[in-house]
Design a protein around this motif. Structure first.
Motif, PDB file in Angstrom:
ATOM      1  N   ASP A  44      23.011  69.729 -99.161  1.00 23.46           N
ATOM      2  CA  ASP A  44      22.331  69.917 -97.868  1.00 23.46           C
ATOM      3  C   ASP A  44      20.876  70.292 -98.091  1.00 23.46           C
ATOM      4  N   ILE A  45      20.634  71.099 -99.093  1.00 26.32           N
ATOM      5  CA  ILE A  45      19.266  71.553 -99.370  1.00 26.32           C
ATOM      6  C   ILE A  45      18.442  70.412 -99.953  1.00 26.32           C
ATOM      7  N   VAL A  46      19.065  69.602-100.835  1.00 23.34           N
ATOM      8  CA  VAL A  46      18.363  68.449-101.425  1.00 23.34           C
ATOM      9  C   VAL A  46      17.953  67.465-100.332  1.00 23.34           C
ATOM     10  N   ARG A  47      18.837  67.285 -99.340  1.00 23.90           N
ATOM     11  CA  ARG A  47      18.515  66.347 -98.246  1.00 23.90           C
ATOM     12  C   ARG A  47      17.267  66.768 -97.469  1.00 23.90           C
ATOM     13  N   CYS A  48      16.925  68.044 -97.558  1.00 25.68           N
ATOM     14  CA  CYS A  48      15.709  68.527 -96.883  1.00 25.68           C
ATOM     15  C   CYS A  48      14.476  68.364 -97.763  1.00 25.68           C
ATOM     16  N   GLY A  49      14.631  67.633 -98.888  1.00 27.97           N
ATOM     17  CA  GLY A  49      13.491  67.324 -99.727  1.00 27.97           C
ATOM     18  C   GLY A  49      13.207  68.326-100.823  1.00 27.97           C
ATOM     19  N   ILE A  50      14.105  69.235-101.077  1.00 28.24           N
ATOM     20  CA  ILE A  50      13.903  70.233-102.132  1.00 28.24           C
ATOM     21  C   ILE A  50      14.784  69.855-103.323  1.00 28.24           C
ATOM     22  N   CYS A  51      14.128  69.584-104.481  1.00 25.85           N
ATOM     23  CA  CYS A  51      14.868  69.077-105.641  1.00 25.85           C
ATOM     24  C   CYS A  51      14.823  70.023-106.843  1.00 25.85           C
ATOM     25  N   ASN A  52      13.967  70.994-106.826  1.00 26.66           N
ATOM     26  CA  ASN A  52      13.874  71.935-107.940  1.00 26.66           C
ATOM     27  C   ASN A  52      15.118  72.828-107.959  1.00 26.66           C
ATOM     28  N   ASN A  53      15.809  72.849-109.111  1.00 26.19           N
ATOM     29  CA  ASN A  53      17.069  73.596-109.192  1.00 26.19           C
ATOM     30  C   ASN A  53      16.896  75.077-108.895  1.00 26.19           C
ATOM     31  N   ALA A  54      15.809  75.658-109.388  1.00 29.65           N
ATOM     32  CA  ALA A  54      15.573  77.094-109.161  1.00 29.65           C
ATOM     33  C   ALA A  54      15.372  77.360-107.671  1.00 29.65           C
ATOM     34  N   GLN A  55      14.632  76.465-107.006  1.00 25.52           N
ATOM     35  CA  GLN A  55      14.396  76.622-105.570  1.00 25.52           C
ATOM     36  C   GLN A  55      15.696  76.439-104.779  1.00 25.52           C
ATOM     37  N   ILE A  56      16.497  75.460-105.203  1.00 26.25           N
ATOM     38  CA  ILE A  56      17.774  75.212-104.522  1.00 26.25           C
ATOM     39  C   ILE A  56      18.660  76.458-104.615  1.00 26.25           C
ATOM     40  N   GLY A  57      18.732  77.033-105.810  1.00 25.02           N
ATOM     41  CA  GLY A  57      19.547  78.233-106.001  1.00 25.02           C
ATOM     42  C   GLY A  57      19.056  79.398-105.171  1.00 25.02           C
ATOM     43  N   ALA A  58      17.729  79.596-105.134  1.00 23.30           N
ATOM     44  CA  ALA A  58      17.154  80.709-104.386  1.00 23.30           C
ATOM     45  C   ALA A  58      17.388  80.548-102.885  1.00 23.30           C
ATOM     46  N   ILE A  59      17.236  79.322-102.402  1.00 26.53           N
ATOM     47  CA  ILE A  59      17.450  79.074-100.968  1.00 26.53           C
ATOM     48  C   ILE A  59      18.917  79.274-100.602  1.00 26.53           C
ATOM     49  N   ARG A  60      19.797  78.766-101.434  1.00 30.09           N
ATOM     50  CA  ARG A  60      21.222  78.931-101.151  1.00 30.09           C
ATOM     51  C   ARG A  60      21.599  80.412-101.125  1.00 30.09           C
ATOM     52  N   GLU A  61      21.060  81.168-102.070  1.00 28.25           N
ATOM     53  CA  GLU A  61      21.346  82.606-102.121  1.00 28.25           C
ATOM     54  C   GLU A  61      20.825  83.309-100.871  1.00 28.25           C
ATOM     55  N   ARG A  62      19.627  82.918-100.411  1.00 28.39           N
ATOM     56  CA  ARG A  62      19.044  83.534 -99.214  1.00 28.39           C
ATOM     57  C   ARG A  62      19.878  83.211 -97.976  1.00 28.39           C
ATOM     58  N   LEU A  63      20.306  81.959 -97.866  1.00 25.99           N
ATOM     59  CA  LEU A  63      21.098  81.559 -96.713  1.00 25.99           C
ATOM     60  C   LEU A  63      22.476  82.239 -96.723  1.00 25.99           C
ATOM     61  N   GLU A  64      23.037  82.345 -97.893  1.00 20.07           N
ATOM     62  CA  GLU A  64      24.352  82.986 -97.986  1.00 20.07           C
ATOM     63  C   GLU A  64      24.245  84.458 -97.572  1.00 20.07           C
ATOM     64  N   LYS A  65      23.152  85.106 -97.981  1.00 19.00           N
ATOM     65  CA  LYS A  65      22.945  86.507 -97.601  1.00 19.00           C
ATOM     66  C   LYS A  65      22.831  86.628 -96.080  1.00 19.00           C
ATOM     67  N   THR A  66      22.108  85.704 -95.473  1.00 14.23           N
ATOM     68  CA  THR A  66      21.970  85.702 -94.018  1.00 14.23           C
ATOM     69  C   THR A  66      23.324  85.510 -93.347  1.00 14.23           C
ATOM     70  N   TRP A  67      24.106  84.592 -93.892  1.00 16.29           N
ATOM     71  CA  TRP A  67      25.441  84.285 -93.359  1.00 16.29           C
ATOM     72  C   TRP A  67      26.372  85.494 -93.453  1.00 16.29           C
ATOM     73  N   LEU A  68      26.340  86.192 -94.606  1.00 16.17           N
ATOM     74  CA  LEU A  68      27.172  87.389 -94.790  1.00 16.17           C
ATOM     75  C   LEU A  68      26.749  88.496 -93.825  1.00 16.17           C
ATOM     76  N   GLU A  69      25.441  88.688 -93.672  1.00 18.83           N
ATOM     77  CA  GLU A  69      24.943  89.739 -92.782  1.00 18.83           C
ATOM     78  C   GLU A  69      25.304  89.462 -91.331  1.00 18.83           C
ATOM     79  N   SER A  70      25.506  88.194 -91.003  1.00 20.97           N
ATOM     80  CA  SER A  70      25.902  87.846 -89.629  1.00 20.97           C
ATOM     81  C   SER A  70      27.410  87.984 -89.436  1.00 20.97           C
ATOM     82  N   GLU A  71      28.094  88.443 -90.491  1.00 22.54           N
ATOM     83  CA  GLU A  71      29.559  88.565 -90.472  1.00 22.54           C
ATOM     84  C   GLU A  71      30.201  87.193 -90.254  1.00 22.54           C
TER      85      GLU A  71
END
Length: 405
Positions: A364-391
């Motif tokens: 899903d993140i690659v489809r938004c034009g982001i291909c750098n593995n480090a960036q993909i990992g960081a974005i996924r981690e940020r989104l997951e944190k947001t998702w957890l905080e929203s219960e």
């Protein structure tokens, strides 16, 4: 000594393949009997765990009897006194009777015999030296049945001699006392265990570990470990525990709510280790890789887990670490008196929970034009944190909208 038709043999086995060996041996002029744990457990009404059999035929004679009956035999590891008999897919381990003899030089050697009492004398405890044939006749050479009824656990003959034949018998003595002991611990046996402690150092740590873990999962582990700590039985590997009451509470909870006794959970309750101590215990006992990982995870993560009886905490814990870990945390809190009253309800909620699935993938993140593995990992981690905080309430669409923010 002999009790006719004393035992319902169906408590030991109903497998016709097992019972067939009695006819095979008999046709060859020999006798075979169940012995040890299978008989002991049947006498107290438990299901037989391991089926151990003994015969007055030598291994060669037993092999010959099986060959005549068209039954295959196989060697059993390095055991020269035991033969594996394979009957219609059922593998039976049958040991030949043995006795000790003194050579001219004064050394003790073991040789095959047809003397059942001499063989019984080689076994460790009276309750483990009871034999039974296929008709339910029981042969008790050292008052094992009476000891079992009275809850007395003691060595056969001289405890020091028994222990020096195999020092692991020290740990077996405590394990069987925890399982079957009702009377006060046998003082003569306890003294022999204490006097021969140095012999434990020479045992492979794997044998010590296996016996210790078996002791841990017995119902009366806390009481028996208290005796062991008081007598320095485990001092080569483990310090005394200040949490024996919590271990007792855990055993009661597991029995009350139908949990299988779990040694790693019990080790954690016994010491409440931090990561360093958990690593140390795992290395000292040579726990398996999976056992070590689980103990260390409990040490590192469980102190930071909140009250898993609360819906949000429970769901987040299950998502991050799994249901088993969540149940561990619940039982740990319960042993400390912090879990509330509805433990059964909480257990059911954990067991029946649906594990949340994070709705965003790397693609899903690659489809938004982001291909750098480090960036993909960081974005996924940020989104997951947001998702957890929203219960877990924020939608996939909302998360996708935050990828490039």
């Amino acid at each position: 000594m002999i009790r006719d038709n004393y035992l319902d043999i169906s408590r030991i086995t109903t497998d016709p393949n097992v019972l067939k060996i009695f006819k095979i041996v008999s046709r060859h002029g020999g006798v075979v009997r169940f012995v040890g744990g299978a008989v002991r457990d049947a006498l107290v009404g438990c299901s037989a765990s391991n089926l151990d059999l003994s015969t007055d035929l030598s291994p060669d004679e037993l092999a010959e009897a099986c060959e005549d009956a068209g039954v295959r035999t196989v060697p059993v590891g390095l055991k020269i006194d035991t033969l594996g008999v394979l009957i219609n897919g059922t593998l039976l381990e049958i040991s030949s009777l043995k006795k000790q003899v003194k050579t001219g030089s004064g050394h003790i050697e073991v040789e095959f015999t047809d003397d059942w009492q001499a063989d019984a004398a080689q076994r460790d405890l009276t309750i483990n030296a009871v034999y039974a044939d296929e008709k339910g006749n029981v042969f008790d050479y050292y008052n094992g049945i009476e000891d079992l009824e009275k809850g007395i656990v003691r060595f056969i003959g001289d405890p020091n001699r028994q222990i020096r034949e195999d020092y692991v018998r020290i740990l077996r003595f405590f394990r069987f006392y925890s399982l079957f002991g009702k009377a006060p611990i046998d003082r003569k046996s306890l003294k022999a265990c204490r006097d021969n402690l140095n012999g434990l150092k020479n045992l492979p740590i794997e044998r010590v570990r296996d016996e210790f873990l078996k002791i841990l999962i017995t119902p009366k582990a806390a009481d028996v470990l208290k005796i062991m700590f008081e007598n320095n039985i485990l001092s080569n590997w483990l310090a005394d525990s200040p949490y024996l009451e919590q271990l007792e509470a855990l055993a009661e909870l597991q029995q009350q709510y139908g949990f299988a006794a779990d040694p790693i959970r019990r080790i954690f309750i016994l010491y409440h280790p931090d990561k360093t101590l958990a690593d140390n215990i795992a290395n000292r006992l040579k726990l398996t890789k999976r056992q070590k990982e689980r103990l260390v995870r409990l040490a590192v993560e469980s102190p930071g887990i909140g009250d898993v009886s609360e819906d949000c905490c429970r769901r987040q814990t299950i998502y991050r670490f799994g249901k088993e870990f969540c149940l561990d945390c619940l039982l740990i809190r319960a042993c400390r008196g912090k879990s509330g009253e509805n433990i059964k309800t909480q257990i059911d909620l954990i067991s029946n929970a649906t594990v949340p699935v994070f709705p965003i993938s790397g693609r899903d993140i690659v489809r938004c034009g982001i291909c750098n593995n480090a960036q993909i990992g960081a974005i996924r981690e940020r989104l997951e944190k947001t998702w957890l905080e929203s219960e877990f309430k924020i939608s996939r669409e909302e998360l996708l909208s935050k990828i490039t923010l």
